[in-house]
Every structure is written in C-alpha cells, then in structure tokens.
Design a protein around this motif. Structure first.
Motif, PDB file in Angstrom:
ATOM      1  N   HIS A  70       0.826  -1.201   0.000  1.00 60.19           N
ATOM      2  CA  HIS A  70       0.000   0.000   0.000  1.00 60.19           C
ATOM      3  C   HIS A  70       0.870   1.265   0.000  1.00 60.19           C
ATOM      4  CE1 HIS A  70      -3.963   1.802   1.785  1.00 60.19           C
ATOM      5  NE2 HIS A  70      -3.595   2.394   0.673  1.00 60.19           N
ATOM      6  N   HIS A 120      -3.331   9.675   1.730  1.00 58.31           N
ATOM      7  CA  HIS A 120      -2.450   8.617   2.250  1.00 58.31           C
ATOM      8  C   HIS A 120      -1.454   9.179   3.256  1.00 58.31           C
ATOM      9  CE1 HIS A 120      -3.996   6.228  -1.185  1.00 58.31           C
ATOM     10  NE2 HIS A 120      -3.771   5.214  -0.384  1.00 58.31           N
ATOM     11  N   TRP A 171     -12.943   6.705   0.559  1.00 59.75           N
ATOM     12  CA  TRP A 171     -12.485   7.007   1.915  1.00 59.75           C
ATOM     13  C   TRP A 171     -13.663   7.420   2.800  1.00 59.75           C
ATOM     14  CZ3 TRP A 171      -7.083   7.278   3.078  1.00 59.75           C
ATOM     15  CH2 TRP A 171      -6.253   7.127   1.974  1.00 59.75           C
ATOM     16  N   ASP A 206      -8.934   4.580   4.448  1.00 58.26           N
ATOM     17  CA  ASP A 206      -8.900   4.150   3.057  1.00 58.26           C
ATOM     18  C   ASP A 206      -9.750   2.885   2.938  1.00 58.26           C
ATOM     19  OD1 ASP A 206      -8.166   3.177   0.530  1.00 58.26           O
ATOM     20  OD2 ASP A 206      -6.049   3.687   0.779  1.00 58.26           O
ATOM     21  N   HIS A 210      -7.466  -2.370  -2.057  1.00 61.67           N
ATOM     22  CA  HIS A 210      -6.026  -2.609  -1.827  1.00 61.67           C
ATOM     23  C   HIS A 210      -5.649  -2.381  -0.365  1.00 61.67           C
ATOM     24  CE1 HIS A 210      -5.275   1.836  -3.175  1.00 61.67           C
ATOM     25  NE2 HIS A 210      -5.174   1.794  -1.869  1.00 61.67           N
TER      26      HIS A 210
HETATM   27 MN   MN3 Z   1      -4.900   3.433  -0.730  1.00 60.86          MN
END
Ligand code: MN3
Length: 247
Positions: A70, A120, A171, A206, A210
C-alpha cells in the motif's frame, strides 16, 4: 484568490504550486508530521513520506504485506503521477498549440493523484501500534466530537457507516470545516469526489480494496473495525489544533 486558510511557513511559490489541488496545502495545515510528504523531490513538489512505524507494527489489525504494498507501491504511484501531472501542465503552458486540449484530462489526473497523496500521507500518521479506543477526555477532539455528534459512540457509528457505504473505492473522512468551525463526516469516492472545499481532513480511512483485501477479502466492515483499533487519536488532536490555528 483570497483565502482564510493561509498557513505560515510557506513561500508564495509553494502555495501557488499546491493551491491548484483540491485540499493540497489546506489539508497539510501546519501539521509538522506531514512535512515529509511536501518536500520537493527530483520529479516535483511531492515526496513519498516514510511510514512512522514498521510495516508489521499494526498487526494483527493491518497486515505487514498490505502495509508494504500500500505504501511502497500504491502511495508511491500517486506521488509520481501527481508530480507528472504538474510537469505536464507546465509543458502544455510552455509549448501551447494542440496540447492545450489535454488540460481537462491532465487536470483530472492532478486532482485524483494529488488528492490520493494528501489522504495517504494523513492515513499513515492516523494509525499507530496500540492505538484505538477513544480520544483522551479533556482533548479538544473529544470535546468537539461530543458537541458536534452527540457522543463518541454516535460519531463512531456514523464514521464507520460512511466508510462502509462508500460506493466502490474511496475514503471515510472526519474533517474540520473552518467556516462553521465544526467537525463533519464525509465520504470520498476515489480520492477526490464528494468533498467540501476548504475542509481539513483529520482522520481518514482508506476503503479501497487494496487497503484490506489480502487479510479481509470482501469483509470491509471487519477491516473498518480493525482500523478503529489502531487510530492514533493524539495525531488527530494535533491535526485539529493545526487546522483551527490556520483557519
Ligand atoms: Mn490506498
């Protein structure tokens, strides 16, 4: 363009550079824990910030392999593509001609990738080993959650439902909205849709696959519960303080 959110410590050039982004420098606020994400690299104004802990530190809630992929692959890609979009726009301005027709597509890439980078960068800092629980009583974040959502329990239910119900990839976001001076919970689809201009994300989860598929497969709700056990409320409090000072 005038803005009430002008942060200290930025040169005019830096501010203009990132003010093109949704939430770019506004999301940074004065939070020093995010400084590494906004250092220029060889390829542009953004850098991949190091994780503030080891890949395995959030086990068993978030697995090490997910953290490594990630951070090192997905987040690095957003950084690279955000820098590339800015470089492409500069080239289009300089060369003009038919390339000007690419502005729409490159603007879309800039919004998507730079917003991905911003979120992120916050997300990694929002977690820590042995986190979770509730913010300490007496902190501003605890008081504002009580004031704006009724109770921590009510907030947590709302935040987790927002994250669970994101359509597709996106998100769940707890944000400070500086005009009303209150906390709001938002969803974002992808990285950049459904936001409100000017908000400062404080706590973000998130919910792209993934972020959880290796350990949780399709069980997004299990991953969301696990995330709540690693929340770094001290960091959320720091971001709130910075957002209020700069509002
Ligand atoms: Mn992500």
């Amino acid at each position: 363009m005038t803005t009430p959110y002008e942060p200290g410590g930025f040169s005019r050039r830096e501010m203009i550079g990132s003010a093109a982004l949704v939430g770019g420098w506004m999301a940074l606020g004065a939070d020093p824990t995010l400084a590494a994400a906004y250092q220029a690299s060889d390829s542009g104004p953004y850098s991949l910030p190091p994780l503030p802990y080891d890949y395995a530190d959030l086990e068993p809630h978030i697995d090490a392999q997910t953290m490594k992929l990630h951070h090192d692959i997905h987040h690095a890609g957003y950084v690279r593509k955000a820098n590339a979009a800015l470089a492409t726009l500069q080239r289009i301005r300089e060369t003009g001609g038919n390339d000007i027709k690419k502005v729409r597509a490159v603007s879309d890439a800039l919004s998507f990738n730079a917003s991905g980078h911003v979120l992120h960068a916050i997300f990694w800092q929002n977690m820590k080993k042995d986190g979770g629980g509730e913010p300490s009583s007496g902190t501003d974040i605890a008081g504002m959650i009580r004031r704006d959502f009724g109770s921590f329990h009510a907030f947590a239910g709302h935040f987790q439902a927002a994250a669970a119900q994101v359509q597709g990839s996106g998100w769940g976001i707890l944000a400070y909205e500086p005009l009303a001076k209150r906390l709001i919970v938002l969803q974002s689809e992808k990285h950049n849709n459904l936001s409100v201009w000017g908000v400062v994300p404080l706590l973000v989860i998130d919910v792209w696959e993934h972020a959880y598929y290796l350990r949780y497969q399709n069980r997004r709700n299990d991953y969301i519960k696990a995330f709540m056990r690693v929340v770094n409320w001290d960091h959320v409090e720091k971001r709130l303080q910075a957002a209020r000072q700069n509002a």
